[in-house]
Design a protein around this motif. Structure first.
Motif, PDB file in Angstrom:
ATOM      1  N   ASN A  47       0.839  -1.204   0.000  1.00 23.04           N
ATOM      2  CA  ASN A  47       0.000   0.000   0.000  1.00 23.04           C
ATOM      3  C   ASN A  47       0.869   1.247   0.000  1.00 23.04           C
ATOM      4  OD1 ASN A  47      -1.792   2.036   0.199  1.00 23.04           O
ATOM      5  ND2 ASN A  47      -2.615   1.469   2.213  1.00 23.04           N
ATOM      6  N   PRO A  48       1.065   1.835  -1.193  1.00 23.92           N
ATOM      7  CA  PRO A  48       1.913   3.032  -1.300  1.00 23.92           C
ATOM      8  C   PRO A  48       1.352   4.226  -0.525  1.00 23.92           C
ATOM      9  CG  PRO A  48       1.440   2.103  -3.472  1.00 23.92           C
ATOM     10  CD  PRO A  48       0.561   1.387  -2.496  1.00 23.92           C
ATOM     11  N   LEU A  49       0.069   4.189  -0.150  1.00 19.32           N
ATOM     12  CA  LEU A  49      -0.472   5.263   0.682  1.00 19.32           C
ATOM     13  C   LEU A  49       0.001   5.123   2.133  1.00 19.32           C
ATOM     14  CD1 LEU A  49      -4.156   5.476  -0.671  1.00 19.32           C
ATOM     15  CD2 LEU A  49      -2.306   7.099  -1.095  1.00 19.32           C
ATOM     16  N   CYS A  50       0.664   3.983   2.440  1.00 17.46           N
ATOM     17  CA  CYS A  50       1.251   3.751   3.768  1.00 17.46           C
ATOM     18  C   CYS A  50       0.210   3.836   4.881  1.00 17.46           C
ATOM     19  CB  CYS A  50       2.408   4.720   4.027  1.00 17.46           C
ATOM     20  SG  CYS A  50       3.753   4.478   2.867  1.00 17.46           S
ATOM     21  N   GLN A  51      -0.944   3.246   4.614  1.00 18.37           N
ATOM     22  CA  GLN A  51      -2.015   3.198   5.613  1.00 18.37           C
ATOM     23  C   GLN A  51      -2.372   1.745   5.893  1.00 18.37           C
ATOM     24  OE1 GLN A  51      -4.893   5.305   3.277  1.00 18.37           O
ATOM     25  NE2 GLN A  51      -4.217   7.335   3.946  1.00 18.37           N
ATOM     26  N   LEU A  52      -3.038   1.554   7.019  1.00 17.17           N
ATOM     27  CA  LEU A  52      -3.590   0.247   7.362  1.00 17.17           C
ATOM     28  C   LEU A  52      -5.111   0.394   7.428  1.00 17.17           C
ATOM     29  CD1 LEU A  52      -1.084  -0.743  10.165  1.00 17.17           C
ATOM     30  CD2 LEU A  52      -1.100  -1.555   7.794  1.00 17.17           C
TER      31      LEU A  52
ATOM     32  N   LEU B 133       0.008  12.493  -5.926  1.00 13.79           N
ATOM     33  CA  LEU B 133       0.249  12.449  -7.379  1.00 13.79           C
ATOM     34  C   LEU B 133       1.392  11.495  -7.748  1.00 13.79           C
ATOM     35  CD1 LEU B 133      -0.504  16.150  -8.361  1.00 13.79           C
ATOM     36  CD2 LEU B 133      -1.826  14.111  -9.010  1.00 13.79           C
ATOM     37  N   PRO B 134       2.516  11.487  -7.013  1.00 16.53           N
ATOM     38  CA  PRO B 134       3.557  10.493  -7.352  1.00 16.53           C
ATOM     39  C   PRO B 134       3.065   9.054  -7.199  1.00 16.53           C
ATOM     40  CG  PRO B 134       4.450  12.205  -5.913  1.00 16.53           C
ATOM     41  CD  PRO B 134       2.965  12.416  -5.964  1.00 16.53           C
ATOM     42  N   ILE B 135       2.170   8.812  -6.220  1.00 18.62           N
ATOM     43  CA  ILE B 135       1.626   7.459  -6.023  1.00 18.62           C
ATOM     44  C   ILE B 135       0.740   7.074  -7.206  1.00 18.62           C
ATOM     45  CG2 ILE B 135       0.048   6.111  -4.564  1.00 18.62           C
ATOM     46  CD1 ILE B 135       1.183   7.746  -2.152  1.00 18.62           C
ATOM     47  N   LEU B 136      -0.097   8.018  -7.631  1.00 19.36           N
ATOM     48  CA  LEU B 136      -0.947   7.769  -8.805  1.00 19.36           C
ATOM     49  C   LEU B 136      -0.095   7.564 -10.053  1.00 19.36           C
ATOM     50  CD1 LEU B 136      -3.830   7.686 -10.029  1.00 19.36           C
ATOM     51  CD2 LEU B 136      -3.692  10.175 -10.290  1.00 19.36           C
ATOM     52  N   ASP B 137       0.931   8.392 -10.201  1.00 21.83           N
ATOM     53  CA  ASP B 137       1.810   8.291 -11.369  1.00 21.83           C
ATOM     54  C   ASP B 137       2.530   6.940 -11.405  1.00 21.83           C
ATOM     55  OD1 ASP B 137       2.858  10.032 -13.635  1.00 21.83           O
ATOM     56  OD2 ASP B 137       4.742   9.307 -12.757  1.00 21.83           O
ATOM     57  N   ALA B 138       2.989   6.488 -10.239  1.00 24.65           N
ATOM     58  CA  ALA B 138       3.683   5.193 -10.183  1.00 24.65           C
ATOM     59  C   ALA B 138       2.734   4.048 -10.544  1.00 24.65           C
ATOM     60  CB  ALA B 138       4.273   4.978  -8.787  1.00 24.65           C
ATOM     61  N   HIS B 139       1.483   4.142 -10.086  1.00 21.06           N
ATOM     62  CA  HIS B 139       0.497   3.113 -10.442  1.00 21.06           C
ATOM     63  C   HIS B 139       0.280   3.092 -11.948  1.00 21.06           C
ATOM     64  CE1 HIS B 139      -2.939   0.433  -9.839  1.00 21.06           C
ATOM     65  NE2 HIS B 139      -3.592   1.177 -10.712  1.00 21.06           N
ATOM     66  N   ALA B 176       4.396  12.215 -16.094  1.00 23.60           N
ATOM     67  CA  ALA B 176       4.169  11.803 -17.482  1.00 23.60           C
ATOM     68  C   ALA B 176       3.143  10.682 -17.593  1.00 23.60           C
ATOM     69  CB  ALA B 176       5.496  11.360 -18.110  1.00 23.60           C
ATOM     70  N   ASN B 177       3.149   9.764 -16.632  1.00 26.72           N
ATOM     71  CA  ASN B 177       2.207   8.645 -16.715  1.00 26.72           C
ATOM     72  C   ASN B 177       0.771   9.106 -16.484  1.00 26.72           C
ATOM     73  OD1 ASN B 177       4.258   6.470 -17.018  1.00 26.72           O
ATOM     74  ND2 ASN B 177       4.891   7.283 -15.021  1.00 26.72           N
TER      75      ASN B 177
END
Lengths: 195, 195
Positions: A47-52, B133-139, B176-177
């Motif tokens: 979980n890239p949001l780093c939540q549980l 936004l970086p989390i969304l971009d990485a996904h 970019a993604n």
């Protein structure tokens, strides 16, 4: 099926509550939140949001307590807690959104400040609580349950942080219909006590 | 089927976008938001949270754009936009929560301040945007679409406020993604231009 879990978290409790009410077995994995285990791999990859909580079932990894409720109820809970038709799902979805937004940024935020020293804006959280609680109370004056006239995952999503309101210094005494609904949830067979 | 609508609202646009993409006919009812029509009966009876959009279909009244997406896609959209199985619904649900919480309190909030003079905390909103936004971009670096490998209501929920980010003074150029995904959404047959 693993649930990466934090005992005092209301969001984790949402999932444990559904599992208890609907006899779903979870393998609870206690996360060392204080030392930031949720912010490091492998959890930050799950979980890239780093939540549980995070649910891990075979190849499936899910974040977000509301999404996990939908999955567990739909996959393992029969049709009791999450129906198959669009109208019922949407009725419930209104309360999943209410839990993930309105409740999260009011009762949950106030509790994070009071109980865990988080630096969120507590007065803004309390002001939001004062707006949403009368709305919830008025709904429960006319409805025994949040949606569909029966207990659903809407209860699992909304109950936890409402039941924990006093830990954020929110007094529920003015809201008799909410108090009666909390008692109805607590009387459900299999009810798991709040953290 | 009536949608109580506000043209510049990204939340209302979520619903109009799905309707356009999946050929669902809506009777749009423009609400006089500036004069607080949404805060008075009959609209405040239909949605006590006093927010838009509101859907009225026969006896059914729904608030919350995410709940309305679930209903419209499930009831009228076939299985293309909202599948019947729990795993797919939960995968999408993660992004409905992301739209209703993370995006709402970052990109949407920043736009409300910049474009409509709302008194929310814009610097907090921009700080949250810089996290999500970086989390969304990485996904989106690894997935063509948000969930299930195809366009779903997750796109209808997340696209609007991301596409409108510049109106909250958020620059998407580093992502970019995300930009490529916005272009893919905009190339879908039936796409309705953003407000």
């Amino acid at each position: 099926m693993k649930l990466y879990d934090l005992e005092p978290s209301g969001n984790c409790y949402k999932v444990r509550l559904l599992a208890a009410l609907s006899n779903i077995e979870l393998d609870l994995v206690a996360v060392d939140f204080a030392n930031g285990e949720h912010k490091q791999p492998p959890l930050s990859d799950l979980n890239p949001l780093c939540q549980l909580p995070i649910l891990h079932d075979g190849d499936l990894v899910l974040r977000d307590s509301q999404a996990i409720l939908v999955y567990l109820a739909g996959q393992y809970g029969g049709l009791a807690w999450w129906p198959a038709h669009a109208q019922g799902q949407a009725e419930i979805m209104q309360w999943l959104s209410f839990a993930g937004n309105e409740v999260e940024h009011s009762l949950c935020a106030a509790r994070l400040v009071s109980r865990f020293g988080n630096d969120l804006d507590k007065s803004a959280a309390l002001a939001r609580a004062a707006v949403i609680l009368p709305i919830l109370d008025a709904h429960l004056a006319q409805h025994e349950w949040l949606a569909m006239g029966r207990p659903t995952i809407a209860e699992c999503a909304v109950y936890p942080y409402v039941a924990l309101a006093s830990e954020g210094d929110v007094d529920l005494a003015p809201y008799a219909n909410i108090l009666n609904w909390l008692a109805r949830v607590e009387a459900l067979p299999g009810y798991l006590a709040k953290p």
